[in-house]
Structure formats: structure tokens, C-alpha cells
Write an enzyme that holds these catalytic residues in place. Structure first.
Site, PDB file in Angstrom:
ATOM      1  N   ASP A 137       0.837  -1.194   0.000  1.00 48.80           N
ATOM      2  CA  ASP A 137       0.000   0.000   0.000  1.00 48.80           C
ATOM      3  C   ASP A 137       0.879   1.254   0.000  1.00 48.80           C
ATOM      4  O   ASP A 137       1.985   1.237  -0.538  1.00 48.80           O
ATOM      5  CB  ASP A 137      -0.945  -0.024   1.206  1.00 48.80           C
ATOM      6  CG  ASP A 137      -2.301   0.580   0.881  1.00 48.80           C
ATOM      7  OD1 ASP A 137      -2.370   1.816   0.748  1.00 48.80           O
ATOM      8  OD2 ASP A 137      -3.286  -0.168   0.761  1.00 48.80           O
ATOM      9  N   HIS A 142      -3.724   5.918   3.564  1.00 51.48           N
ATOM     10  CA  HIS A 142      -4.462   4.735   3.097  1.00 51.48           C
ATOM     11  C   HIS A 142      -3.849   3.445   3.638  1.00 51.48           C
ATOM     12  O   HIS A 142      -4.548   2.558   4.140  1.00 51.48           O
ATOM     13  CB  HIS A 142      -4.480   4.735   1.563  1.00 51.48           C
ATOM     14  CG  HIS A 142      -5.361   3.701   0.938  1.00 51.48           C
ATOM     15  ND1 HIS A 142      -4.941   2.412   0.687  1.00 51.48           N
ATOM     16  CD2 HIS A 142      -6.642   3.768   0.484  1.00 51.48           C
ATOM     17  CE1 HIS A 142      -5.923   1.735   0.110  1.00 51.48           C
ATOM     18  NE2 HIS A 142      -6.971   2.534  -0.031  1.00 51.48           N
ATOM     19  N   SER A 148     -11.246  -1.186  -0.496  1.00 54.71           N
ATOM     20  CA  SER A 148      -9.933  -1.122   0.160  1.00 54.71           C
ATOM     21  C   SER A 148     -10.045  -1.399   1.645  1.00 54.71           C
ATOM     22  O   SER A 148      -9.115  -1.930   2.262  1.00 54.71           O
ATOM     23  CB  SER A 148      -9.307   0.261  -0.035  1.00 54.71           C
ATOM     24  OG  SER A 148      -8.717   0.397  -1.295  1.00 54.71           O
TER      25      SER A 148
END
EC number: 3.4.21.-
Length: 773
Positions: free
Chosen positions: A142, A216, A551
Site C-alpha cells: 500500500d 491509506h 480497500s
């Protein structure tokens, strides 16, 4: 920090940018994929890559300067700067499976675990039985990690697992001691990106290290395996104890995605992702969580251009479970991504939690909208819907995207009602900005249900409602002399009457590459998920934020897998998928019907949520599993038309596909999907008993509409000598026309375990026919 960054960029430039100075200006990064590695020693693998490149370019120096990465742990291949002619020449080499240019991918809690069942407060459940996932390692590819987050504290966490071979790579604002017994690994991969792009240190604030700027990656990692953090909320909403699915599992971050700027967002180079997967295989992760994906049209799972599928194939062959997000392009059909049969692909649902926001009209009608408004109550205020009163030369618009057409005086000092049909959730924040800039005091947005909550600034109420409630408010405005409205702060509502839904944005099947492979596999909560983030996140509130997307759903499954891995360390990746798919909820945990958000609410089908909503406790004891090994994947590759030599190099042994080709319908998946039924077909499945040794299962069939399903035998008997049994399924259609998909199920039950195999069938009397009627 900038001095460090400058020195890092200089070194990387010397290694990457100046290293390719001799290459043609038209050269670009290509990935040369060689399949299964031919040497156990990584040094020998890398040497073979340099030898191949030297033969192509004419010298060892040129090969060294052209090389970007050597993939040498989980599989064999390399990334190098090549011209088109050089790429074509090396592609003709018999050792090479594929050569393609580099490409890019995009990015695709307090309530989750109480909702799904495995609460840490219960001494007899999956969390306690597995010691919270201790000794399992979750790898995450990520945007990096914020190591100081409380979600990665190692209080009460034991020693680092003995099978861990990785490390903590220093870089900008990141030192090896940022890792601990919880965050045991952190690496970053930027060479592929730098070989094709200039990294503007002034324009991009990202860190040249595993440190996360965007937030994220931090969010995803904390959902999967974050530690306990008490009394967490998003500015007072959703308060509770935050934890990941496997609170004592270990996290290893592989940063392959880079924040460019506000306009371009985050990008992830395929060559960097491949290197991250290669390193994760070497380091010893048990689960690999990837919340990234491409876009439709997809590349074949056997095509290197689907880099995640290629890397995942080798990871799964090493026993690593690969979990991927299904994409955020819903509710349109055929939008699901990460569709390879060896990947566990995840859809997103809501939780049984909402943020109810009271809207009180002047006639005392109370409407509960949705928002994340934490400011003070807005007392009775003038309410307006911008429309032409019939005697004005001014421009008016009640469309949310066009509020800027209204004069400021239309909205100043008022609460504005607008309508939108747009799916883009940024419409909320954009419309709110327009109203606020005009001097407005609040915004009520009427829209199709199911879109993300996009919080406005803390002191500005913008509340979402559906079109029906919006029309009620519009009628109140039109037929009231002086319409007014009061808006109260949002409050957290849990349980009744909040229902579970497949999120509107969640990408849907059928699989556009191989329609006989059901995708998505499973669903998990992915809407308004509270988890850790980077302090740089613009919505950060005390180190935590709410995000939505597949996600967020994928790491929920990764956390569940980490728990199951602790309980069943010898299971294969396919066994875990089978256990999760066949035990999933088709209703919510309270027995209520799950819905699927689309243009309207509907009963979900397997293309919305695969097997259903993940049921962690049931997945721990599935009764029967449909297992798969490398031979099953070879069967799939043969059915997909891959040639013998390519498959042989991919799997590392001589392979010859049968003639005629095997049927994709016979792959031992925990689902049955027949996309082109015309004549009667027979398929086979094999189930393995993982429950009580002496067990008897009987079949229950719910056939799809107009479809006949016959299962033989109807009873399966297991004992100490019989662990696995095969059964056949004969499927035929009564339809005389081409139809859409109809859905049913096949359930094996011993009165304790219910092993549910979703069935999806489409009749195609006229093959390869598209009808718009």
C-alpha cells in the site's frame, strides 16, 4: 527532512536515472517475466538476469545500468529500461514468458468486529481460541505506514515469529527502531516509479521511505491487524475500542504506492508492486492484503499485464493467502477486478451503524438524514430550493453540481436544498463549499441512496437524504410561505433499525475475463470504517479517520484469515477461501435480509457479494472444504488457452495440457457459475471433511429459475478411511431463449454444518450474442 530527502533523491537518481543515461531516450521500463525461478539461491537468479540482459545489450555495464529490479525470491524476472525493439527481441527468447511495459494501479474499527461476531470480550470464540492471531504475519502492499500510531503498539505482544525473514528498511523520517513486535517489517519500492517519472520533492510531500503520507496504507493495516486502542471516535462519532481483526497478528508494510500531488493523487507502479510481492514471499508473510486494482477492461489472469494476478500466483503456490479489493466501480455489472481464481476477492457492505442527523422542518416534521456533522445545533433558519419564481431574470439551479450558477444572495444566510443523480461522492463536499462561500448556513442533499458520507467542515452541516425525502422537503418549501429548518448534530445509531447493504460503489460481477469464475468471492464491511491514519490526512481526527471502499473491506478478510491461519496452520489458501465462502451469511448477523444498493435496493446475488457476508466464527469450523492445489490452477491455465511451455515455466515443472482442453467448470471452486448453458453439462466437485471424523452429509438443492440441477450422490459418508468424496452435478435448462443469470444454491448439511455453494447459471441458446432489447 528536506536535506535527507535531497540526499536520498540524489542517490536514487544516480542508481536509477543516471544508470539509464546510455539508454535510448525512447526506452522505458519493461517487465521481463520468466516464471518459476530455476535456482534456490537468489544470487544465482539475479546473475542469470544480468547475463540475459548483457546478451541483449552487449555488455555487463549496459545491463547493470538498464536493470531496475531483479525478481528473485517468489518467482523469476526483472524490470529494465528497454526500447521497443529490445523488448521485442528479448520476448522472442525461449526462456521468456512475457515482456510488457510498466503500468500503474490505483488504490481501490470500532464496530466491525462486534458486528461480525468475534468479540475480544468473549472468552470462547475465534479471537480467544487463536490468541488473537499471534504468530501470524499480515503483509500489506500500500502507501506505507505511520509507525507511531497507537494501532501499532506492541503492548502484550510476544516475540517476533521465528519464520520471519524480513526487516525494517530505514529511509526518510523512518529508522529501523520505528518497527517493534507488532510492526515487524517495513520496506519501500520506488525504483520503477522513478525510472519513468521525476519525483518533485517540492511538489510531493511523500516520504522516500516506508512512512505513509496519504494514510491509506495505515488505515488498511490497522483494520487487518491493529492493536487495541480504547475510547476512539471520529470527532465523537462511532466511539468505542478500536482494534484490527487479528489484534496480535504482526504487520509487515510494503510501500509501493506514492502520493504525487493533490491533483494526481496516488500511483502504484506495476514493477514496484511485483517487487513488493517478491519480497513479501521471501520475508515469510502468511497473508498478503492488497487494496489495489486496475480497471475494466481487464487483462487475462495468465497475462503478465495483470501484475497482481501474476505475483499472487507465486505467493499462493508458497502457501500465502492473497486477499484483494474487488474495486469501487459499482453498481454496474462486470466491473469487479482482481479476478484470478487464486485470489480471494472482496466486496464491501455497510455496517449496522449510521450517523443519524435530525432535520426538523417548521411544520415539526422530523427527518433523519445522514451526515458527520459535529457542530452546534443550527436553530430555525430560512430554507430555500433555488428555482425560478417565474418573474426573475436571474439564473437558478437546484442541481447540486450547478449551485454556483445561483447568485450569492439566493443562498446567503439560508439552508439550501439541492438534488443530484451523480455517483461521485465529492459532489457533497463541492456543493457544501459553494453554499458556504455564498454565505449559506447549511446544505441538504437529496440523492440516490448508498453513496459515501463525505464530511464537510466541522462547523457546517451538510446532510444527505434520499430523493423521496428530498421531494417531501421540496413540497414543504413550495407550499409554505416562510419555510424554515433546524439541523441538529449527528448521533451514532447502532443496530435496529439500521440494515446491512452491499455498498453502491462495490464493484459487481460477473467476471469479465472468465465468467465461469465467480467474483467477488465474499463481502465484508467497507463503509465508514474507523481506523488509524497519517497525521497528514486532511480528515485526520486525533490519528483516526473514517474511510469507505473495498480497500477497507479487503483487510477485514485479511484479519479473519490471520485468525483462521492460527487455528488451521496446515490449510491451503484454497481451503481458507472455501471455508469463508461456504459459511457466509446470506442474512445479516441478526437474521435480517441483506440488501444490495443499486439504482434501487434489491435482494443481493452472488455477483453482488459472492458467498455472502463473512461469518468468521462459522468459517473456523466449516465442516467440509473444497480444496485446490497447483494442479487445479494448471487445469485453469489450460482451460484459458495458455500454451504448455508457458505453463511449464510458470509452475516450474513440465506440464502438458490434455486434448481436448479441460473444462473451466471442473475447477474445484466453492461456487458453480455457468455463463453459457445451452446443452446439458456435467461438472465435478470434491469435498474434504475437516469436521468430525464420522460424518454424513445430505444435499439440498435450490435450483436457479428454469434450471434443473441433479446431484449424485445425494449423500456423502466420511469416516477414518474416507476423508474426501467427489460428487457430480448435472445442469440443464428449460429456457428456450437467451437469459440473464439466475441464481440458486447447493447445500451439504449434517444438521450442524451447512456448506453452501452458490450457483449462477445463464442460458445462451445463441452463443456470443449481445442484445440491447
Amino acid at each position: 527532512m528536506r536535506n535527507f530527502r535531497s540526499s536520498v533523491l540524489v542517490v536514487l537518481s544516480l542508481i536509477i536515472v543516471l544508470n539509464v543515461a546510455r539508454a535510448s531516450a525512447k526506452s522505458k521500463v519493461h517487465i521481463v517475466y520468466l516464471g518459476e525461478k530455476q535456482h534456490d539461491d537468489p544470487k544465482f537468479v539475479t546473475e542469470s538476469h544480468h547475463q540475459m540482459l548483457s546478451s541483449l545489450l552487449g555488455s555487463k555495464d549496459d545491463a547493470h545500468e538498464s536493470m531496475v529490479y531483479s525478481y528473485r525470491h517468489g518467482f523469476s524476472g526483472f524490470a529494465a529500461k528497454l526500447t521497443k525493439s529490445q523488448a521485442k527481441k528479448i520476448a522472442d527468447s525461449p526462456e521468456v514468458i512475457h515482456v510488457i511495459p510498466d503500468s500503474y494501479y490505483e488504490l481501490a474499527t470500532t464496530r466491525i468486529w462486534d458486528y461480525l461476531g468475534p468479540s475480544a470480550d468473549n472468552s470462547k470464540n475465534l479471537v480467544s481460541d487463536t490468541n488473537m492471531g499471534d504468530q501470524t504475519i499480515i503483509g500489506v502492499i500500500d502507501t506505507g505506514v505511520w509507525p507511531e500510531s497507537e494501532s501499532f503498539n506492541d503492548y502484550g505482544v510476544g516475540p517476533v515469529p521465528s519464520h520471519w525473514k524480513g526487516g525494517c528498511e530505514p529511509g526518510e523520517n523512518f529508522i529501523s527502531t520505528n518497527c517493534n513486535r507488532k510492526l515487524i517489517g517495513a520496506k519501500y519500492f520506488i525504483n520503477g516509479f522513478l525510472a519513468e517519472n521525476q519525483f518533485n520533492a517540492t511538489e510531493s510531500p511523500d516520504y522516500i521511505s516506508a512512512r505513509d503520507f496519504d494514510g491509506h496504507g495505515t488505515h488498511v493495516a490497522s483494520i487487518a491487524g491493529g492493536s487495541f486502542v480504547p475510547n476512539v471516535s471520529y470527532k465523537g462519532l462511532g466511539r468505542g475500542t478500536l482494534r484490527g481483526g487479528a489484534p496480535r497478528a504482526r504487520i509487515a508494510m510494503y510501500k509501493a504506492c506514492w502520493y504525487i500531488n493533490e491533483l494526481d493523487g496516488v500511483t502504484c507502479s506495476f514493477s514496484d508492486i511485483m517487487k513488493a510481492i517478491d519480497e513479501a514471499i521471501h520475508d515469510g508473510v502468511d497473508v498478503l492484503s492488497i487494496s489495489l486494482g486496475g480497471r475494466v477492461p481487464l487483462n487475462s489472469e495468465t497475462d503478465l499485464r495483470d501484475g497482481i494476478a501474476t505475483g499472487a500466483f507465486h505467493a499462493v503456490a508458497k502457501g500465502i493467502v492473497v486477499v484483494c479489493a474487488g474495486g469501487n466501480a459499482g453498481p454496474s455489472s462486470q466491473t469487479v477486478v482482481n479476478t484470478a481464481p487464486w485470489i480471494l476477492t472482496v466486496a464491501a457492505t455497510t455496517l449496522d451503524r449510521s450517523f443519524a442527523t435530525p432535520i426538523i422542518l417548521g411544520n415539526n416534521q422530523v427527518i433523519l438524514g445522514q451526515a458527520m456533522y459535529i457542530g452546534p445545533e443550527l436553530g430555525f433558519t430560512s430554507l430555500v430550493y433555488p428555482e425560478d419564481p417565474g418573474n426573475s431574470i436571474d439564473t437558478f439551479s437546484g442541481v447540486c453540481e450547478s449551485l454556483n450558477l445561483n447568485s450569492n444572495r439566493t443562498m446567503a444566510g439560508k439552508v439550501v436544498l439541492c438534488f443530484t443523480t451523480a455517483r461521485d461522492f465529492t459532489v457533497v463536499s463541492t456543493a457544501a463549499s459553494i453554499v458556504k462561500a455564498a454565505g449559506g448556513l447549511g446544505l441538504i442533499i437529496a440523492r440516490n441512496p448508498g453513496y459515501n458520507l463525505a464530511p464537510c467542515s466541522d462547523d457546517f452541516p451538510c446532510v444527505a437524504i434520499d430523493n423521496e425525502l428530498g421531494t417531501d422537503i421540496l413540497f414543504y418549501i413550495r407550499y409554505t410561505g416562510s419555510p424554515v429548518v433546524k439541523i441538529q448534530p449527528s448521533r451514532t445509531l447502532v443496530g435496529e433499525p439500521v440494515g446491512t447493504k452491499v455498498a453502491t460503489f462495490s464493484s459487481r460481477g460477473p467476471n469479465s475475463i472468465s465468467p465461469a469464475i465467480l467474483k467477488p468471492d465474499i463481502a465484508a464491511p467497507g463503509v465508514s470504517i474507523l481506523a488509524a491514519t497519517s497525521p497528514n490526512d486532511t480528515l485526520n481526527a486525533g490519528g483516526f479517520v473514517m474511510r469507505s471502499g473495498t480497500s477497507m473491506a479487503a483487510p477485514v478478510i485479511s484479519g479473519v484469515i490471520a485468525l483462521l491461519k492460527s487455528l488451521h496452520p496446515d490449510w491451503s489458501p484454497a481451503a481458507f477461501r472455501s471455508a469463508i465462502v461456504t459459511t457466509a451469511w446470506r442474512t445479516d448477523p441478526f437474521g435480517e435480509q441483506i440488501a444490495a444498493e443499486s439504482s434501487s435496493l434489491k435482494v443481493p446475488d452472488p455477483f453482488d457479494y459472492g458467498g455472502g457476508l463473512v461469518n468468521p466464527e462459522k468459517a473456523a469450523e466449516p465442516g467440509l472444504i473444497l480444496d485446490m492445489d497447483s494442479q487445479d490452477y494448471v487445469l485453469y491455465l489450460c482451460s484459458a488457452g495458455y500454451n504448455d511451455s508457458s505453463i511449464s515455466r510458470l509452475v516450474g515443472k513440465v506440464t502438458v495440457c490434455s486434448n481436448p482442453k479441460p473444462s473451466v467448470l471442473d475447477i474445484n471452486l466453492p461456487s458453480i457459475t455457468i455463463p453459457n448453458l445451452k446443452d446439458e453439462v456435467t461438472l465435478t466437485r470434491t469435498v474434504t471433511n475437516v469436521g468430525p471424523v464420522d460424518s454424513v452429509y445430505k444435499v439440498l438443492v435450490e435450483p436457479p429459475l428454469g434450471i434443473q440441477v441433479v446431484v449424485t450422490p445425494e449423500t456423502l459418508v466420511f469416516n477414518s478411511k474416507t476423508k474426501s468424496v467427489s460428487f457430480t452435478v448435472i445442469v440443464s435448462t428449460t429456457h428456450k431463449i437467451n437469459t440473464g443469470f439466475y441464481f440458486g444454491s447447493l447445500t451439504w448439511t449434517d444438521s450442524i454444518h451447512n456448506v453452501v455453494i452458490p450457483v449462477s447459471v445463464r442460458t445462451q441458446i445463441l452463443q456470443n450474442y449481445y442484445d440491447e432489447n
